[in-house]
Design an enzyme around this catalytic site. Structure first.
Site, mmCIF file in Angstrom:
data_model
loop_
_atom_site.group_PDB
_atom_site.id
_atom_site.type_symbol
_atom_site.label_atom_id
_atom_site.label_comp_id
_atom_site.label_asym_id
_atom_site.label_seq_id
_atom_site.Cartn_x
_atom_site.Cartn_y
_atom_site.Cartn_z
ATOM 1 N N VAL A 1 11.434 4.573 46.594
ATOM 2 C CA VAL A 1 12.572 4.312 47.487
ATOM 3 C C VAL A 1 13.458 3.250 46.830
ATOM 4 O O VAL A 1 12.998 2.139 46.536
ATOM 5 C CB VAL A 1 12.089 3.845 48.877
ATOM 6 C CG1 VAL A 1 13.287 3.555 49.774
ATOM 7 C CG2 VAL A 1 11.175 4.887 49.512
ATOM 8 N N HIS B 1 11.982 -3.498 47.667
ATOM 9 C CA HIS B 1 11.015 -3.873 48.708
ATOM 10 C C HIS B 1 9.795 -4.506 48.086
ATOM 11 O O HIS B 1 9.401 -4.169 46.971
ATOM 12 C CB HIS B 1 10.618 -2.662 49.555
ATOM 13 C CG HIS B 1 10.220 -1.467 48.751
ATOM 14 N ND1 HIS B 1 11.141 -0.621 48.166
ATOM 15 C CD2 HIS B 1 9.004 -0.981 48.412
ATOM 16 C CE1 HIS B 1 10.510 0.336 47.514
ATOM 17 N NE2 HIS B 1 9.204 0.136 47.626
HETATM 18 P P1 AMP Z 1 7.687 2.431 46.208
HETATM 19 O O1 AMP Z 1 6.853 3.461 45.521
HETATM 20 O O2 AMP Z 1 7.397 1.038 45.727
HETATM 21 O O3 AMP Z 1 9.159 2.780 46.187
HETATM 22 O O4 AMP Z 1 7.212 2.432 47.720
HETATM 23 C C1 AMP Z 1 7.851 3.119 48.740
HETATM 24 C C2 AMP Z 1 6.971 2.996 49.958
HETATM 25 O O5 AMP Z 1 7.738 3.339 51.089
HETATM 26 C C3 AMP Z 1 5.764 3.938 49.928
HETATM 27 O O6 AMP Z 1 4.560 3.164 50.017
HETATM 28 C C4 AMP Z 1 5.977 4.813 51.160
HETATM 29 O O7 AMP Z 1 4.781 5.134 51.821
HETATM 30 C C5 AMP Z 1 6.887 3.945 52.012
HETATM 31 N N1 AMP Z 1 7.734 4.670 52.959
HETATM 32 C C6 AMP Z 1 8.536 5.735 52.695
HETATM 33 N N2 AMP Z 1 9.188 6.111 53.815
HETATM 34 C C7 AMP Z 1 8.796 5.246 54.792
HETATM 35 C C8 AMP Z 1 9.107 5.108 56.174
HETATM 36 N N3 AMP Z 1 9.963 5.944 56.793
HETATM 37 N N4 AMP Z 1 8.518 4.124 56.877
HETATM 38 C C9 AMP Z 1 7.652 3.278 56.277
HETATM 39 N N5 AMP Z 1 7.313 3.352 54.982
HETATM 40 C C10 AMP Z 1 7.871 4.322 54.249
#
Ligand code: AMP
Length: 116
Positions: A97, A101
């Protein structure tokens, strides 16, 4: 202009999420697919796509992410045993994403830092 992600909608409360903390700079919510008993994502309210895009203008929000992580860890009861803060950047970092974060993970021994 960077494209918004689903996290902007969560921050604006346009879609449901388990928000555990929010202030004028950051929002924290539980990861939808938790990798540990506590798995919270802490994000700046403004869109910064990756760690590569962080500038001096973001220092207050980036600092707040750390103080909020410490507060949440304490509230979750994982501060004493410890936890891990992770920020993935781009393809090799495994970023999915593109709204920067911090993952706050804890609640059990987390194992080795990397598995390549
Ligand atoms: P990254 O791989 O560091 O970009 O992590 C993205 C994180 O966002 C993953 O652990 C997903 O499970 C989490 N994620 C994606 N969509 C959502 C959502 N709608 N609500 C909460 N977490 C999410």
């Amino acid at each position: 202009m960077a494209e918004e992600t689903i996290f902007s909608k969560i921050i604006r409360r346009e879609i449901p999420a388990d928000i555990v903390y929010q202030d004028e700079l950051v929002t924290a919510f539980r990861d939808i697919s938790p990798k540990a008993p506590t798995h919270v994502l802490i994000v700046p309210n403004i869109l910064v796509p990756t760690a590569n895009d962080v500038s001096e203008a973001h220092e207050q929000a980036m600092g707040r992410m750390f103080t909020v992580a410490a507060k949440i860890a304490k509230k979750e009861g994982i501060a004493e045993d410890g936890y891990r803060l992770i920020m993935n950047c781009n393809r090799h970092g495994g970023q999915e994403v593109y709204h920067i974060h911090m993952h706050l993970l804890g609640g059990c021994p987390l194992g080795p830092m990397l598995s390549l």
